[in-house]
Design a protein around this motif. Structure first.
Motif, PDB file in Angstrom:
ATOM      1  N   ARG A  90       0.832  -1.228   0.000  1.00 24.48           N
ATOM      2  CA  ARG A  90       0.000   0.000   0.000  1.00 24.48           C
ATOM      3  C   ARG A  90       0.856   1.262   0.000  1.00 24.48           C
ATOM      4  NH1 ARG A  90      -3.560  -2.376   4.801  1.00 24.48           N
ATOM      5  NH2 ARG A  90      -4.979  -3.693   3.627  1.00 24.48           N
ATOM      6  N   VAL A  91       1.950   1.202  -0.730  1.00 29.06           N
ATOM      7  CA  VAL A  91       2.848   2.362  -0.778  1.00 29.06           C
ATOM      8  C   VAL A  91       2.582   3.132  -2.078  1.00 29.06           C
ATOM      9  CG1 VAL A  91       5.273   3.076  -0.878  1.00 29.06           C
ATOM     10  CG2 VAL A  91       4.594   1.203   0.629  1.00 29.06           C
ATOM     11  N   PRO A  92       2.455   4.478  -2.009  1.00 28.95           N
ATOM     12  CA  PRO A  92       2.240   5.253  -3.241  1.00 28.95           C
ATOM     13  C   PRO A  92       3.592   5.559  -3.898  1.00 28.95           C
ATOM     14  CG  PRO A  92       2.214   6.704  -1.357  1.00 28.95           C
ATOM     15  CD  PRO A  92       2.486   5.320  -0.818  1.00 28.95           C
ATOM     16  N   GLY A  93       3.687   6.645  -4.629  1.00 28.81           N
ATOM     17  CA  GLY A  93       4.999   7.070  -5.146  1.00 28.81           C
ATOM     18  C   GLY A  93       5.103   7.015  -6.656  1.00 28.81           C
ATOM     19  N   ALA A  94       4.240   6.246  -7.297  1.00 27.06           N
ATOM     20  CA  ALA A  94       4.276   6.220  -8.765  1.00 27.06           C
ATOM     21  C   ALA A  94       3.066   7.006  -9.261  1.00 27.06           C
ATOM     22  CB  ALA A  94       4.224   4.790  -9.273  1.00 27.06           C
ATOM     23  N   ASP A  95       3.317   8.042 -10.036  1.00 22.89           N
ATOM     24  CA  ASP A  95       2.214   8.795 -10.634  1.00 22.89           C
ATOM     25  C   ASP A  95       1.328   7.798 -11.395  1.00 22.89           C
ATOM     26  OD1 ASP A  95       1.372  11.710 -11.568  1.00 22.89           O
ATOM     27  OD2 ASP A  95       1.219  10.380 -13.293  1.00 22.89           O
ATOM     28  N   LEU A  96       0.002   7.969 -11.270  1.00 21.41           N
ATOM     29  CA  LEU A  96      -0.906   6.960 -11.844  1.00 21.41           C
ATOM     30  C   LEU A  96      -0.844   6.934 -13.368  1.00 21.41           C
ATOM     31  CD1 LEU A  96      -4.084   7.482  -9.607  1.00 21.41           C
ATOM     32  CD2 LEU A  96      -2.147   5.963  -9.237  1.00 21.41           C
ATOM     33  N   TRP A  97      -0.407   8.049 -13.992  1.00 23.40           N
ATOM     34  CA  TRP A  97      -0.495   8.121 -15.454  1.00 23.40           C
ATOM     35  C   TRP A  97       0.848   8.318 -16.152  1.00 23.40           C
ATOM     36  CZ3 TRP A  97      -3.839  10.647 -12.086  1.00 23.40           C
ATOM     37  CH2 TRP A  97      -5.130  10.133 -12.064  1.00 23.40           C
ATOM     38  N   GLY A  98       1.733   9.135 -15.573  1.00 20.70           N
ATOM     39  CA  GLY A  98       2.973   9.498 -16.278  1.00 20.70           C
ATOM     40  C   GLY A  98       3.734   8.295 -16.809  1.00 20.70           C
ATOM     41  N   PRO A  99       4.196   7.415 -15.913  1.00 24.17           N
ATOM     42  CA  PRO A  99       5.025   6.311 -16.395  1.00 24.17           C
ATOM     43  C   PRO A  99       4.234   5.252 -17.172  1.00 24.17           C
ATOM     44  CG  PRO A  99       5.271   6.647 -14.002  1.00 24.17           C
ATOM     45  CD  PRO A  99       4.105   7.465 -14.443  1.00 24.17           C
ATOM     46  N   TYR A 100       2.917   5.173 -16.920  1.00 23.21           N
ATOM     47  CA  TYR A 100       2.156   4.017 -17.406  1.00 23.21           C
ATOM     48  C   TYR A 100       1.223   4.311 -18.566  1.00 23.21           C
ATOM     49  CZ  TYR A 100       3.994   2.819 -12.881  1.00 23.21           C
ATOM     50  OH  TYR A 100       4.853   2.647 -11.840  1.00 23.21           O
ATOM     51  N   ILE A 101       0.888   5.588 -18.807  1.00 20.97           N
ATOM     52  CA  ILE A 101      -0.008   5.900 -19.930  1.00 20.97           C
ATOM     53  C   ILE A 101       0.641   6.951 -20.846  1.00 20.97           C
ATOM     54  CG2 ILE A 101      -2.220   6.958 -20.554  1.00 20.97           C
ATOM     55  CD1 ILE A 101      -3.562   5.464 -18.447  1.00 20.97           C
ATOM     56  N   VAL A 102       1.172   8.027 -20.242  1.00 23.04           N
ATOM     57  CA  VAL A 102       1.758   9.094 -21.071  1.00 23.04           C
ATOM     58  C   VAL A 102       3.051   8.594 -21.727  1.00 23.04           C
ATOM     59  CG1 VAL A 102       2.579  11.475 -21.118  1.00 23.04           C
ATOM     60  CG2 VAL A 102       0.789  10.833 -19.501  1.00 23.04           C
ATOM     61  N   ALA A 103       3.950   8.027 -20.917  1.00 30.10           N
ATOM     62  CA  ALA A 103       5.257   7.625 -21.448  1.00 30.10           C
ATOM     63  C   ALA A 103       5.139   6.583 -22.579  1.00 30.10           C
ATOM     64  CB  ALA A 103       6.154   7.118 -20.323  1.00 30.10           C
ATOM     65  N   PRO A 104       4.316   5.532 -22.420  1.00 32.55           N
ATOM     66  CA  PRO A 104       4.223   4.569 -23.531  1.00 32.55           C
ATOM     67  C   PRO A 104       3.716   5.208 -24.834  1.00 32.55           C
ATOM     68  CG  PRO A 104       3.308   3.619 -21.547  1.00 32.55           C
ATOM     69  CD  PRO A 104       3.593   5.057 -21.235  1.00 32.55           C
ATOM     70  N   SER A 105       2.803   6.190 -24.712  1.00 33.82           N
ATOM     71  CA  SER A 105       2.322   6.881 -25.919  1.00 33.82           C
ATOM     72  C   SER A 105       3.445   7.688 -26.552  1.00 33.82           C
ATOM     73  CB  SER A 105       1.168   7.834 -25.572  1.00 33.82           C
ATOM     74  OG  SER A 105       0.008   7.100 -25.303  1.00 33.82           O
ATOM     75  N   ILE A 106       4.227   8.360 -25.696  1.00 33.28           N
ATOM     76  CA  ILE A 106       5.349   9.151 -26.221  1.00 33.28           C
ATOM     77  C   ILE A 106       6.379   8.228 -26.874  1.00 33.28           C
ATOM     78  CG2 ILE A 106       7.306  10.608 -25.539  1.00 33.28           C
ATOM     79  CD1 ILE A 106       5.523  11.939 -23.464  1.00 33.28           C
ATOM     80  N   LEU A 107       6.667   7.111 -26.212  1.00 35.98           N
ATOM     81  CA  LEU A 107       7.662   6.185 -26.764  1.00 35.98           C
ATOM     82  C   LEU A 107       7.229   5.663 -28.128  1.00 35.98           C
ATOM     83  CD1 LEU A 107       8.641   4.243 -23.532  1.00 35.98           C
ATOM     84  CD2 LEU A 107      10.244   5.405 -25.063  1.00 35.98           C
ATOM     85  N   GLU A 108       5.936   5.423 -28.277  1.00 37.12           N
ATOM     86  CA  GLU A 108       5.436   4.838 -29.530  1.00 37.12           C
ATOM     87  C   GLU A 108       5.288   5.907 -30.626  1.00 37.12           C
ATOM     88  OE1 GLU A 108       4.686   1.536 -29.731  1.00 37.12           O
ATOM     89  OE2 GLU A 108       3.858   1.575 -31.776  1.00 37.12           O
ATOM     90  N   TYR A 109       4.800   7.103 -30.257  1.00 38.60           N
ATOM     91  CA  TYR A 109       4.425   8.081 -31.283  1.00 38.60           C
ATOM     92  C   TYR A 109       5.201   9.396 -31.234  1.00 38.60           C
ATOM     93  CZ  TYR A 109       0.366   5.577 -33.083  1.00 38.60           C
ATOM     94  OH  TYR A 109      -0.456   4.672 -33.697  1.00 38.60           O
ATOM     95  N   GLY A 110       5.928   9.646 -30.133  1.00 36.82           N
ATOM     96  CA  GLY A 110       6.559  10.959 -29.976  1.00 36.82           C
ATOM     97  C   GLY A 110       7.761  11.152 -30.893  1.00 36.82           C
ATOM     98  N   THR A 111       8.038  12.415 -31.236  1.00 34.98           N
ATOM     99  CA  THR A 111       9.263  12.727 -31.975  1.00 34.98           C
ATOM    100  C   THR A 111      10.437  12.610 -30.997  1.00 34.98           C
ATOM    101  OG1 THR A 111       9.060  15.023 -31.318  1.00 34.98           O
ATOM    102  CG2 THR A 111       8.076  14.412 -33.446  1.00 34.98           C
ATOM    103  N   GLU A 112      11.636  12.581 -31.531  1.00 38.27           N
ATOM    104  CA  GLU A 112      12.830  12.499 -30.692  1.00 38.27           C
ATOM    105  C   GLU A 112      12.858  13.682 -29.709  1.00 38.27           C
ATOM    106  OE1 GLU A 112      14.479   9.784 -30.678  1.00 38.27           O
ATOM    107  OE2 GLU A 112      15.837  10.558 -29.154  1.00 38.27           O
ATOM    108  N   GLU A 113      12.442  14.852 -30.212  1.00 43.31           N
ATOM    109  CA  GLU A 113      12.444  16.062 -29.380  1.00 43.31           C
ATOM    110  C   GLU A 113      11.507  15.897 -28.182  1.00 43.31           C
ATOM    111  OE1 GLU A 113      11.106  19.389 -31.644  1.00 43.31           O
ATOM    112  OE2 GLU A 113      11.567  20.805 -30.039  1.00 43.31           O
TER     113      GLU A 113
END
Ligand SMILES: Cc1cc2nc3c(=O)[nH]c(=O)nc-3n(C[C@H](O)[C@H](O)[C@H](O)COP(=O)(O)OP(=O)(O)OC[C@H]3O[C@@H](n4cnc5c(N)ncnc54)[C@H](O)[C@@H]3O)c2cc1C
Length: 397
Positions: A90-113
């Motif tokens: 029951r420990v928090p610390g991981a943003d619910l969306w950044g690492p798990y929803i935003v980052a995978p979208s950026i990795l798949e579709y984001g430009t290098e910049e």
């Protein structure tokens, strides 16, 4: 499926266990571990942020990402182990969306910049996100959303409203979808934007939950200007960018681990609590209910492992994660209600009452668990997906 973990995975599990068992001891008084504990109180948020910094130092917010963006190139299975151990404690610390929803979208579709600008900041836990997808008339049918984005020089100008935006009052950034082409078919006219929350034109209003806790919000955009460089993926392809994000590790193992821990606490409570002259643990009806939950939780755990293993072979599987979401969230509702019923009237007392059992954990869970059967796709939507994508039955619109 191969049920054995590698020696490296077992070593990682031991490392996670040691860390989270220690961090759990630092939880503020009355901490129950759910979304209410995270977003409703300042103490909970401070605890979350302090753990986030430690997770970032260890690189644990970016376990599966490529090394060049701050990741560790681990597989879905290592990510599963992390989520399982963290949730159990029951420990928090991981943003619910950044690492798990935003980052995978950026990795798949984001430009290098975009990758170089945003991924390291997510891995370092510098950003707290909220998710601007749902609208008052677009939830299950998300692609029908009407928030408009109109091109104007180097920016897009956004107008519209989002709702049920979890934690928007704590977040400093929002990822959102808006309609850039109103004439295209509904899935093909959407674009995926990233924005700071303190830009002019964003208003956040509390949307109090049924227990009056402030966890959710309405977010209004009134001529909000977002620079074009903050678009992830091509314009009008936002729906597919979004889908890339939600295909990340979707086993729901965290929900299973939380249920396992809750059941363990309930079992201990039943062993120690006497009613009508005997301990609850000797009541045949109570024993039967507890044993049934133990079986279901174990089945949920095996299913979650299976989903992660399948995803490690093909990240795009669809029916199995929906089955996990359906099974675990509905199980949590039943477990929460069983806990309150077993505790009797004491079970209805909230966290903070000196008479509350187990710090009011089951009362809180009773309320929260209804929300999780709706958030991120309702139970009915999951059933439709299992029928359509899992069983290949004809799609009904
Ligand atoms: C606790 C909570 C937190 C949330 N957090 C966020 C957040 O942070 N960000 C965000 O963007 N959104 C968030 N949401 C919104 C969530 O994604 C939507 O509530 C969800 O997708 C359902 O949409 P809706 O509320 O518009 O209900 P509707 O889509 O209007 O559905 C109403 C009912 O009809 C059923 N239904 C709808 N369509 C069908 C169908 N085709 N077949 C059968 N039944 C159907 C649904 O299951 C539901 O029971 C959150 C919601 C909740 C409850």
């Amino acid at each position: 499926m191969d049920f054995t973990f590698t020696p490296q995975q077992e070593a990682l599990r031991a490392e996670f266990k040691e860390f989270f068992a220690e961090e759990e001891k630092r939880a503020p008084e009355g901490w129950t571990g759910g979304i209410e504990a995270l977003f409703a109180s300042d103490e909970g948020w401070v605890y979350h942020r302090s753990v986030a910094e430690k997770l970032a130092e260890r690189g644990w917010l970016a376990l599966p990402w490529p090394k060049e963006y701050g990741g560790k190139e681990h597989s879905y299975m290592e990510q599963l182990i992390f989520s399982e151990v963290k949730s159990y404690h029951r420990v928090p610390g991981a943003d619910l969306w950044g690492p798990y929803i935003v980052a995978p979208s950026i990795l798949e579709y984001g430009t290098e910049e975009i990758k170089r600008e945003w991924l390291p900041r997510i891995a370092r836990a510098e950003i707290n996100w909220c998710q601007g997808w749902s609208e008052p008339n677009a939830g299950s049918d998300l692609a029908s959303l009407t928030t408009r984005a109109v091109e104007d020089g180097d920016d897009y100008v956004i107008n519209g409203q989002k709702t049920w935006t979890s934690g928007a009052h704590r977040a400093d950034h929002i990822f959102l979808m808006a309609r850039t082409d109103p004439n295209a078919p509904k899935h093909r006219g959407l674009t995926y934007f990233l924005s700071e929350m303190d830009r002019p034109g964003i208003t956040v209003r509390p949307l109090l939950y049924m227990n009056r806790a402030h966890l959710y919000n309405e977010v209004y955009f009134d001529n909000l200007r977002i620079p074009k460089r903050n678009i992830v993926g091509p314009v009008n392809v936002g729906w597919y960018v979004t889908m890339a994000g939600i295909n990340f590790e979707r086993s729901m193992v965290g929900g299973v681990a939380e249920a396992k821990r809750d059941l363990e606490d309930l079992v201990e409570f039943c062993k120690q609590t006497r009613r009508d002259g005997q301990v609850l643990a000797k009541d045949p009806l109570v024993r039967q209910r507890l044993a049934e939950f133990a079986i279901e939780i174990e089945a949920g755990r095996q299913w979650a492992y299976n989903v992660s293993w399948l995803q490690s072979k093909n990240p795009m599987i669809s029916g199995e994660p929906s089955a996990s979401k359906y099974f675990i969230t509905e199980l949590t509702v039943r477990l929460a209600n069983a806990g309150v019923e077993i505790m009797g009237l004491y079970g209805t007392l909230r966290t903070g009452s000196k008479w509350a059992n187990l710090q009011g954990k089951f009362e809180a869970l009773c309320q929260e668990s209804l929300g999780i059967t709706i958030a991120a796709g309702s139970t009915e939507t999951m059933i439709n997906l299992i029928a359509w994508m899992g069983l290949k039955l004809p799609r009904i619109r």
